[in-house]
Design a protein around this motif. Structure first.
Motif, PDB file in Angstrom:
ATOM      1  N   MET A  47       0.829  -1.204   0.000  1.00  0.00           N
ATOM      2  CA  MET A  47       0.000   0.000   0.000  1.00  0.00           C
ATOM      3  C   MET A  47       0.870   1.264   0.000  1.00  0.00           C
ATOM      4  O   MET A  47       0.352   2.367   0.096  1.00  0.00           O
ATOM      5  N   VAL A  48       2.177   1.092  -0.118  1.00  0.00           N
ATOM      6  CA  VAL A  48       3.081   2.245  -0.043  1.00  0.00           C
ATOM      7  C   VAL A  48       2.757   3.320  -1.079  1.00  0.00           C
ATOM      8  O   VAL A  48       2.789   4.518  -0.755  1.00  0.00           O
ATOM      9  N   PRO A  49       2.419   2.986  -2.338  1.00  0.00           N
ATOM     10  CA  PRO A  49       2.092   4.060  -3.299  1.00  0.00           C
ATOM     11  C   PRO A  49       0.895   4.909  -2.879  1.00  0.00           C
ATOM     12  O   PRO A  49       0.751   6.040  -3.360  1.00  0.00           O
ATOM     13  N   ALA A  50       0.050   4.383  -1.996  1.00  0.00           N
ATOM     14  CA  ALA A  50      -1.113   5.164  -1.545  1.00  0.00           C
ATOM     15  C   ALA A  50      -0.719   6.221  -0.523  1.00  0.00           C
ATOM     16  O   ALA A  50      -1.449   7.205  -0.341  1.00  0.00           O
ATOM     17  N   ILE A  51       0.420   6.042   0.149  1.00  0.00           N
ATOM     18  CA  ILE A  51       0.812   6.967   1.219  1.00  0.00           C
ATOM     19  C   ILE A  51       1.091   8.370   0.687  1.00  0.00           C
ATOM     20  O   ILE A  51       0.591   9.353   1.244  1.00  0.00           O
TER      21      ILE A  51
END
Length: 310
Positions: free
Chosen positions: A177-181
């Motif tokens: 989910m890192v790209p959502a941060i």
């Protein structure tokens, strides 16, 4: 390098980087909303650049294709980005980090309610003990310098909102989910901009601003999100608990901010309950050879889709 050692080094570095988070908030002479604005903007910029370099722009398109649920995750993460700073500005560092340490218990409870995941007796006892520990912390806020019940409630809201984000991530079952941060943090920066005073930071404090969001929080997010690839989630959770011990000590040493006896007692209950729970889960996992259809005790979630709120 063996995966286990690699996981320990990566997660340990992430934990070390996140320890001074609360201290930076105290060191920067600006309003809470101004500090939060720069914190989320710089963190988002560095993580977005990292995603573009290592995964490419397709990572952002892929994360947004996960459906309506991803927006709940993004909004939740965005809220934690500035609520954490607000909590630290209103109550003691010890109270904030001890209450935030309870986040895995809230995540387990929400997963039981909304995802139908089984709530074991071990997890139930952990949640009850954690709640009791938080109640002790809140009870002592009126007697502890720098502490306040209002700040404790904000810290509690950070733990609950981040638990919502974790539960959503478990439902979406994305690999990362890192790209959502950065999407969440850029959105938070936009929302904060009308209320912040970005250029009001004193000249001597810009170094803390840059180090805070651009180096420490961005680095902690990257390393802690990588940890579960090489370590069992119970070990990651145990390592993250170290931050809850070191952050109040750092504030005590640098700022002479005494956490107070009630925070220490309540914090010991919270951290002790979570540590025992995850040690038990880890030992049972190592003893049981998993066969098809065999269930093993699940550790409480460590927050492995980002560094967490602080």
């Amino acid at each position: 390098m063996p995966d286990h050692l690699k996981g320990l080094l990566i997660t340990g570095l992430g934990v070390i980087l996140i320890v001074p988070d609360s201290l930076f908030v105290r060191l920067i002479d600006a309003t809470a909303l101004t500090i939060a604005f720069w914190r989320v903007l710089l963190t988002a910029s560095v993580i977005a650049l990292g995603v573009l370099v290592f995964q490419g722009p397709g990572a952002f398109r892929a994360i947004l294709r996960l459906g309506p649920g991803i927006w709940l995750y993004i909004v939740s993460i965005g809220f934690t980005g500035f609520l954490f700073v607000l909590a630290v500005s209103l109550t003691s560092v010890a109270n904030v980090v001890f209450i935030l340490a309870a986040m895995p218990a809230f995540a387990a409870l929400l997963s039981w309610i909304f995802l139908g995941e089984r709530l074991t007796r071990r997890t139930s006892l952990t949640i009850i003990t954690v709640m009791f520990g938080i109640a002790i912390i809140a009870f002592g806020s009126g007697e502890t310098e720098h502490a306040s019940l209002a700040g404790d409630l904000v810290a509690l809201s950070v733990a609950v909102v981040f638990a919502i984000a974790l539960t959503t991530a478990r439902k979406l079952k994305a690999s990362s989910m890192v790209p959502a941060i950065p999407i969440a943090y850029f959105g938070a920066a936009l929302a904060l901009f009308p209320f912040a005073e970005p250029m009001s930071v004193p000249d001597d404090d810009w170094i803390w601003v840059v180090l805070h969001g651009g180096v420490f929080i961005a680095g902690a997010t990257a390393f802690i999100s990588l940890g579960p690839r090489y370590l069992p989630s119970a070990e990651v959770a145990l390592l993250i608990l170290v931050e809850s011990v070191l952050a109040p000590l750092l504030a005590w040493v640098v700022l002479a901010e005494n956490p107070g006896r009630w925070a220490l007692v309540g914090g010991a209950l919270v951290l002790g309950a979570l540590a025992v729970s995850n040690v038990v889960a880890l030992r049972q996992r190592r003893r049981v050879r998993v066969a098809p259809g065999t269930s093993v005790p699940q550790p409480l979630p460590p927050g492995d889709n980002g560094a967490g709120p602080g």
